[in-house]
Structures are given as C-alpha cells and as structure tokens.
Scaffold this motif. Sequence first.
Motif, PDB file in Angstrom:
ATOM      1  N   PHE A  84       0.872  -1.306  -0.061  1.00 40.80           N
ATOM      2  CA  PHE A  84      -0.149  -0.055  -0.138  1.00 40.80           C
ATOM      3  C   PHE A  84       1.012   1.273   0.069  1.00 40.80           C
ATOM      4  CE2 PHE A  84      -2.168   3.570   2.053  1.00 40.80           C
ATOM      5  CZ  PHE A  84      -3.247   3.683   1.127  1.00 40.80           C
ATOM      6  N   ILE A  85       0.577   2.246  -0.981  1.00 41.75           N
ATOM      7  CA  ILE A  85       1.255   3.437  -0.964  1.00 41.75           C
ATOM      8  C   ILE A  85       0.316   4.702  -0.817  1.00 41.75           C
ATOM      9  CG2 ILE A  85       2.830   5.064  -2.366  1.00 41.75           C
ATOM     10  CD1 ILE A  85       3.218   2.140  -4.195  1.00 41.75           C
ATOM     11  N   GLY A  86       0.556   5.561   0.332  1.00 42.77           N
ATOM     12  CA  GLY A  86      -0.118   6.608   0.586  1.00 42.77           C
ATOM     13  C   GLY A  86       0.429   7.618  -0.163  1.00 42.77           C
ATOM     14  N   ASN A  93      -4.214   9.340   5.193  1.00 42.59           N
ATOM     15  CA  ASN A  93      -3.497   8.033   4.704  1.00 42.59           C
ATOM     16  C   ASN A  93      -2.776   7.394   5.941  1.00 42.59           C
ATOM     17  OD1 ASN A  93      -3.845   7.196   1.990  1.00 42.59           O
ATOM     18  ND2 ASN A  93      -2.426   9.148   1.435  1.00 42.59           N
ATOM     19  N   PHE A  94      -2.225   7.893   6.965  1.00 39.48           N
ATOM     20  CA  PHE A  94      -1.506   7.148   7.966  1.00 39.48           C
ATOM     21  C   PHE A  94      -2.403   6.237   8.819  1.00 39.48           C
ATOM     22  CE2 PHE A  94       1.657  10.854   8.274  1.00 39.48           C
ATOM     23  CZ  PHE A  94       2.623  10.104   7.574  1.00 39.48           C
ATOM     24  N   GLU A  97      -2.464   3.499   6.395  1.00 43.43           N
ATOM     25  CA  GLU A  97      -1.105   2.681   6.450  1.00 43.43           C
ATOM     26  C   GLU A  97      -0.885   1.729   7.722  1.00 43.43           C
ATOM     27  OE1 GLU A  97       0.472   6.368   3.735  1.00 43.43           O
ATOM     28  OE2 GLU A  97       1.255   6.173   5.701  1.00 43.43           O
ATOM     29  N   MET A 100      -3.020  -1.365   7.483  1.00 49.94           N
ATOM     30  CA  MET A 100      -2.229  -2.269   6.537  1.00 49.94           C
ATOM     31  C   MET A 100      -0.970  -2.908   7.221  1.00 49.94           C
ATOM     32  SD  MET A 100      -4.162  -2.036   3.797  1.00 49.94           S
ATOM     33  CE  MET A 100      -5.568  -1.776   4.845  1.00 49.94           C
ATOM     34  N   LYS A 101      -0.234  -2.310   7.812  1.00 45.23           N
ATOM     35  CA  LYS A 101       1.063  -2.635   8.433  1.00 45.23           C
ATOM     36  C   LYS A 101       0.485  -3.713   9.478  1.00 45.23           C
ATOM     37  CE  LYS A 101       5.151  -1.366  10.697  1.00 45.23           C
ATOM     38  NZ  LYS A 101       6.285  -0.450  11.176  1.00 45.23           N
ATOM     39  N   ALA A 107       3.376  -0.933   4.145  1.00 45.40           N
ATOM     40  CA  ALA A 107       2.861   0.268   3.953  1.00 45.40           C
ATOM     41  C   ALA A 107       3.850   1.473   3.826  1.00 45.40           C
ATOM     42  CB  ALA A 107       1.905   0.525   5.322  1.00 45.40           C
ATOM     43  N   HIS A 109       4.675   5.420   2.934  1.00 44.27           N
ATOM     44  CA  HIS A 109       4.283   6.772   2.693  1.00 44.27           C
ATOM     45  C   HIS A 109       5.039   7.630   1.732  1.00 44.27           C
ATOM     46  CE1 HIS A 109       1.465   9.982   3.761  1.00 44.27           C
ATOM     47  NE2 HIS A 109       2.529  10.825   3.822  1.00 44.27           N
ATOM     48  N   TRP A 129       3.449   2.999  12.207  1.00 46.91           N
ATOM     49  CA  TRP A 129       2.611   2.891  11.227  1.00 46.91           C
ATOM     50  C   TRP A 129       2.903   2.596   9.946  1.00 46.91           C
ATOM     51  CZ3 TRP A 129      -0.143   8.393  12.249  1.00 46.91           C
ATOM     52  CH2 TRP A 129      -0.806   8.627  13.660  1.00 46.91           C
ATOM     53  N   VAL A 130       4.287   2.933   9.587  1.00 39.27           N
ATOM     54  CA  VAL A 130       4.718   2.710   8.254  1.00 39.27           C
ATOM     55  C   VAL A 130       5.963   1.763   8.121  1.00 39.27           C
ATOM     56  CG1 VAL A 130       3.826   4.991   7.540  1.00 39.27           C
ATOM     57  CG2 VAL A 130       6.308   4.811   8.054  1.00 39.27           C
TER      58      VAL A 130
END
Length: 376
Positions: A84-86, A93-94, A97, A100-101, A107, A109, A129-130
């Motif tokens: 997933f790419i925010g 988006n965070f 993400e 997803m993570k 994930a 960003h 988160w990422v």
Amino acid sequence: MVAGEASGDTLGSELIISLKKRFPHARFVGIGGPKMLAQGMESWYPMERLSVMGLFEVLKVLPGLVKLRKELIQRLLDLKPDVFIGVDAPDFNFRVEAAMKAAQIPAIHYVGPSVWAWREKRLLKIKRWVDGVLVLFPFELPFYEKYGIPAKFVGHPLANQVPEPPNRKAARQALKLPENALITGLLPGSRSSEINLLIDVYIQAAKILHQMYPTMQFVIPCVNDKAKQCIQQSLETYGQGLKVRLLDQQAQLAMEASDQLIVTSGTATLEAALMKRPLVLAIKLHPITHWIMRRLATTKWIGLPNVLARKTIVPEFIQEDASPQQIALGLAKLISDQTLRDAQLTEFDAQYHQLKQNASELAADAILEWAELRPS
C-alpha cells in the motif's frame, strides 16, 4: 494507492509509470485523480472527497471521510495487496497505512509530512504506522533518522517534469496568448476551500495591477468545472475590464507562459520556482486553522522555496496581510526591481538542480526494497 489532491495525483501517476516498468501486469487500485486513472488505476472513490484543506474545514466533512476510510480499509484488507502506498494526504493515509501494516501488508508513505514545520513528535506514531517514507527534500532525512524510520530522499518529480529551460514563447503559442504581452498568472489553489477564500482577493489584486500596468493580461488555470464556475463568478463581480484567460487545468503551461505569478502556498510555489518564474505567495485560512497552525509551527515560512532557501526570497502574504493592495504592490516590486527579481531567479535555479533527481525511479526502487518485491 491513495492520493488526495492534484499534486498527489501527479506524483502517483509518475510512480505508477515507474512501477509498471518493473511489474508490467500490476493492478493499481484505491483513490486517484485523472492522471492516475490515465495510467490505468481503478479509483474506488472520487479523489475530490479528500481534497479538503485546514483543520476547521475538515471538521465539516469528517463523518463522511471517516466512513469512506473505514470502507476503503476493509476493501483493501479483503484484497490483500502486495503493498500500500499513501501519496501525501497524511491525515487520511496514515490511518490506512497503520491498518495495512497491522495486517502485515507493507505500508509506504510518499511525501513525508511537514514534521520540519510543525508537530515533530508525530514521528513517534509514524514509526509504528509505516514501513518506509519517501521524502522530497534533503533536509528532511535527519528527522526520520533521529526516530529510526526508514526514509529515502528521492528528489522532487516536478523538477524532472519542468522544461529546462522553460519556453515562454512556445507556451504562449500553445495557449494562443499574445507573444509580447505582460502576463501574470493567478493560481488560487486546487482545493475548493482555498479557492473560495482566495479568488476574490486575487481578482481584486489583479484589478489593482491592471491599473498600474494597463496592458497587463492574466491567465488562471482551473482545476475542475466547479473551480471554473467560482472563478467566473468572482470575475463578474470584481474583474470588469480585465483581460483574463481561464484554462482547464494546464497549471504548468500557465506558469510557463507567464512573466510572474501570484500563488497559493503548497506544491504550486515549488513548481513556480522550478519553472523560474518570479512570484509572491498569498494565502488565507479559516481563522481557527490559522491560529492553531501558528501556535504549533516550528518554521517561520510557509512557501517551500523559502523553506529550502532557509530565508525569505518569496514574499509571503498571510491572512490579513493577504489583501489585494499588499499582494499587488508586492508583485509590482518584483516587476520593477530587477535586483529583487534576479535574487529570486538565482535561488530558484539552485533549487532546481538540487531537486532534480530521478524521483519516481528512486521511489519505485525503495518501494521494492521495503516491500521485498522482485520485478517480474
């Protein structure tokens, strides 16, 4: 992928092109704009629903955004994408993400949030988160290194998209504008909230400039039909006697065709600098949004060219200072004072070369590394 506004749509479309080189049969889903859709992305929701600026402004549409995000997260979890790419839109988006993570979906960003400007402590949460952050400016990396977050400076894709050198004559021919006219570009933003707050001020500033320079003409790119209607209404009220050309999008071409610009803050100020066009920045926010941001800010500048230069090279007119008179006089100084004009252009040229990396290719390589993907 999820992008929330026009600049994110540009970044996202360029990234899709680079990823498709590595994965020709990849499927891209989520939320995107016309440029991402043109590259074959399936947008599940209109990108315009995310295009809201300011803390107070978001409150009015927050319930709908929360519902949309919940639905989006569930659809993504059901799909189980490889990554997933925010793209920017950090407040939206965070959370995606993080979900997803937590589900062990990599994930990433794209476009680090402005932790260098305010709320650096966000990085403590962002780390959870990422799996990685792609940053556009070299001064951002130390912030992420400090918190142990994987990050990569990729440069700014706009530096690769801007023609070198810009061709004012060709741009005017493409837009059917007079070759030798004095032309000022007005860029009141891409979000409805920005345009509603600024367009009357911009048109009134144009009226003052026209009084000072009777031959001056104006060009305004319109991000969509709704924006165009709003701008036309303002012109009917405040713009009598002005020579104004409204464009359907084509913001970069409008900049290239102009002699100087009045620009709202954000990516547009950087694009104008990379295009090497003298400019002033003018912005108004909801009073509550401005009060909160001013109290939390850790940098004295709003415009990206000033942040990059670490000094004021672009005049910034904010809130009550963003009056038609001050904006017009600020731009008039850049027209009449060659020393001021040259100082901007020299700094803009340096920034162009600093940011001209192969951004989308570097971003795609980092995504493959962090998501542990192998090209097909």
